[in-house]
Scaffold this active site. Structure first.
Site, PDB file in Angstrom:
ATOM      1  CE  LYS A  38      -2.000   0.302   4.076  1.00 44.67           C
ATOM      2  NZ  LYS A  38      -1.481   1.421   4.926  1.00 44.67           N
ATOM      3  NE  ARG A  75      -4.718   2.024   9.296  1.00 46.85           N
ATOM      4  CZ  ARG A  75      -3.614   1.497   9.131  1.00 46.85           C
ATOM      5  NH1 ARG A  75      -3.214   0.253   9.282  1.00 46.85           N
ATOM      6  NH2 ARG A  75      -2.749   2.224   8.263  1.00 46.85           N
ATOM      7  NE  ARG A 100       9.543 -11.929  -0.664  1.00 47.09           N
ATOM      8  CZ  ARG A 100       8.778 -11.810  -1.287  1.00 47.09           C
ATOM      9  NH1 ARG A 100       8.677 -10.616  -1.809  1.00 47.09           N
ATOM     10  NH2 ARG A 100       7.651 -12.560  -1.356  1.00 47.09           N
ATOM     11  NE  ARG A 144       5.986  -1.309   9.360  1.00 49.47           N
ATOM     12  CZ  ARG A 144       5.017  -1.084   8.685  1.00 49.47           C
ATOM     13  NH1 ARG A 144       5.019  -0.500   7.356  1.00 49.47           N
ATOM     14  NH2 ARG A 144       3.866  -1.371   9.155  1.00 49.47           N
ATOM     15  NE  ARG A 171       1.216  -4.190  10.818  1.00 54.15           N
ATOM     16  CZ  ARG A 171       2.323  -4.444  10.197  1.00 54.15           C
ATOM     17  NH1 ARG A 171       3.136  -5.097  10.290  1.00 54.15           N
ATOM     18  NH2 ARG A 171       2.612  -3.712   8.879  1.00 54.15           N
TER      19      ARG A 171
HETATM   20  P1  ADP Z   1       0.207  -1.572   7.780  1.00 58.35           P
HETATM   21  O1  ADP Z   1      -1.020  -0.973   7.044  1.00 58.35           O
HETATM   22  O2  ADP Z   1       1.132  -2.399   7.001  1.00 58.35           O
HETATM   23  O3  ADP Z   1      -0.209  -2.075   9.255  1.00 58.35           O
HETATM   24  P2  ADP Z   1       0.756   1.476   8.197  1.00 58.35           P
HETATM   25  O4  ADP Z   1       2.134   2.179   7.940  1.00 58.35           O
HETATM   26  O5  ADP Z   1      -0.256   1.812   7.546  1.00 58.35           O
HETATM   27  O6  ADP Z   1       1.242  -0.138   8.084  1.00 58.35           O
HETATM   28  O7  ADP Z   1       0.348   1.363   9.944  1.00 58.35           O
HETATM   29  C1  ADP Z   1       1.316   0.972  10.837  1.00 58.35           C
HETATM   30  C2  ADP Z   1       0.437   1.313  12.241  1.00 58.35           C
HETATM   31  O8  ADP Z   1       0.340   2.688  12.516  1.00 58.35           O
HETATM   32  C3  ADP Z   1      -0.770   0.566  12.358  1.00 58.35           C
HETATM   33  O9  ADP Z   1      -0.475  -0.857  12.986  1.00 58.35           O
HETATM   34  C4  ADP Z   1      -1.441   1.250  13.366  1.00 58.35           C
HETATM   35  O10 ADP Z   1      -0.767   1.059  14.852  1.00 58.35           O
HETATM   36  C5  ADP Z   1      -1.179   2.734  13.152  1.00 58.35           C
HETATM   37  N1  ADP Z   1      -1.950   3.480  12.333  1.00 58.35           N
HETATM   38  C6  ADP Z   1      -1.726   3.745  10.980  1.00 58.35           C
HETATM   39  N2  ADP Z   1      -2.879   4.305  10.407  1.00 58.35           N
HETATM   40  C7  ADP Z   1      -3.842   4.288  11.402  1.00 58.35           C
HETATM   41  C8  ADP Z   1      -5.276   4.543  11.585  1.00 58.35           C
HETATM   42  N3  ADP Z   1      -5.948   5.162  10.559  1.00 58.35           N
HETATM   43  N4  ADP Z   1      -5.729   4.157  12.758  1.00 58.35           N
HETATM   44  C9  ADP Z   1      -5.188   3.656  13.855  1.00 58.35           C
HETATM   45  N5  ADP Z   1      -3.793   3.415  13.833  1.00 58.35           N
HETATM   46  C10 ADP Z   1      -3.306   3.635  12.745  1.00 58.35           C
END
Ligand code: ADP
Length: 197
Positions: free
Chosen positions: A14, A89, A127, A134, A145
């Site tokens: 994404k 989300r 990978r 991270r 997640r």
């Molecule tokens: P991924 O989609 O791979 O989990 P992101 O970089 O989009 O990676 O998000 C990493 C983390 O940041 C999430 O697991 C959460 O803890 C936090 N996060 C990001 N966007 C949101 C959101 N809209 N609401 C709540 N937490 C968020």
């Protein structure tokens, strides 16, 4: 004047797609995950509050996330368009984004959903864990997640589908090819529903 969202499970690529699509549509990409990670590494107050949630693979509470996005969407660079990556989300975040946009007299043009099977997402996570290190790319945290994506974010996708805004793109295969398909799909969609404001 293009306002886009990109939604996809963890490991779907994404973030990478968001950057390419933002460049193509000439709008800033705004990633809530990146903003949180940057705050964590700079040890800001927000970073201190968010760190535990990121490390545990849970959502940062809506009030913190909503405030962050509300603030960011007031910047001048996003006045004429943006690509939001990773927000909303949860259903309350959808409602909050609706009201932020309504206050500014803005509407969303399209919501891009990246699709990929869970088994492939897990392989990619392994990978990426080796490449990027991270802290939330461990087996257990990743599973959390992914589970949250299916339980919470699924409803967000359905909500936008119900509004006729969803453009679903196959997220498997060559990343450049996925970008090309996403651009073609979004452009086709926008041509049938031209940007409204
Ligand atoms: P991924 O989609 O791979 O989990 P992101 O970089 O989009 O990676 O998000 C990493 C983390 O940041 C999430 O697991 C959460 O803890 C936090 N996060 C990001 N966007 C949101 C959101 N809209 N609401 C709540 N937490 C968020």
């Amino acid at each position: 004047m293009t306002r886009l969202l990109i939604i996809g499970p963890p490991g779907s690529g994404k973030g990478t797609q968001a950057e390419h699509l933002a460049r193509h549509f000439n709008v800033p990409a705004v990633s809530t995950g990146d903003i949180f990670r940057s705050n964590v590494s700079r040890e800001t107050e927000l970073g201190r509050q968010a760190a535990g949630y990121l490390d545990g693979g849970s959502f940062v509470p809506d009030h913190l996330t909503n405030a962050l996005v509300r603030d960011r969407l007031q910047d001048t660079d996003v006045r004429s368009g943006f690509l939001l990556d990773g927000y909303p989300r949860t259903p309350p975040q959808v409602a909050e984004l609706d009201s932020m946009l309504a206050e500014q007299g803005r509407v969303l043009d399209a919501v891009i959903e990246l699709l990929a099977p869970d088994a492939e997402l897990e392989q990619r996570m392994h990978r990426r864990a080796q490449e990027q290190g991270r802290s939330d790319d461990t087996e257990e945290v990743f599973r959390r997640r992914l589970e949250l994506y299916h339980t919470e974010t699924h409803e967000v996708v359905s909500a936008y589908a119900g509004r006729g805004l969803l453009v679903s793109v196959d997220g498997t295969g060559d990343p450049g090819e996925i970008t090309a398909q996403a651009i073609a799909a979004v452009e086709k969609f926008l041509a049938s529903f031209p940007p409204r404001t």
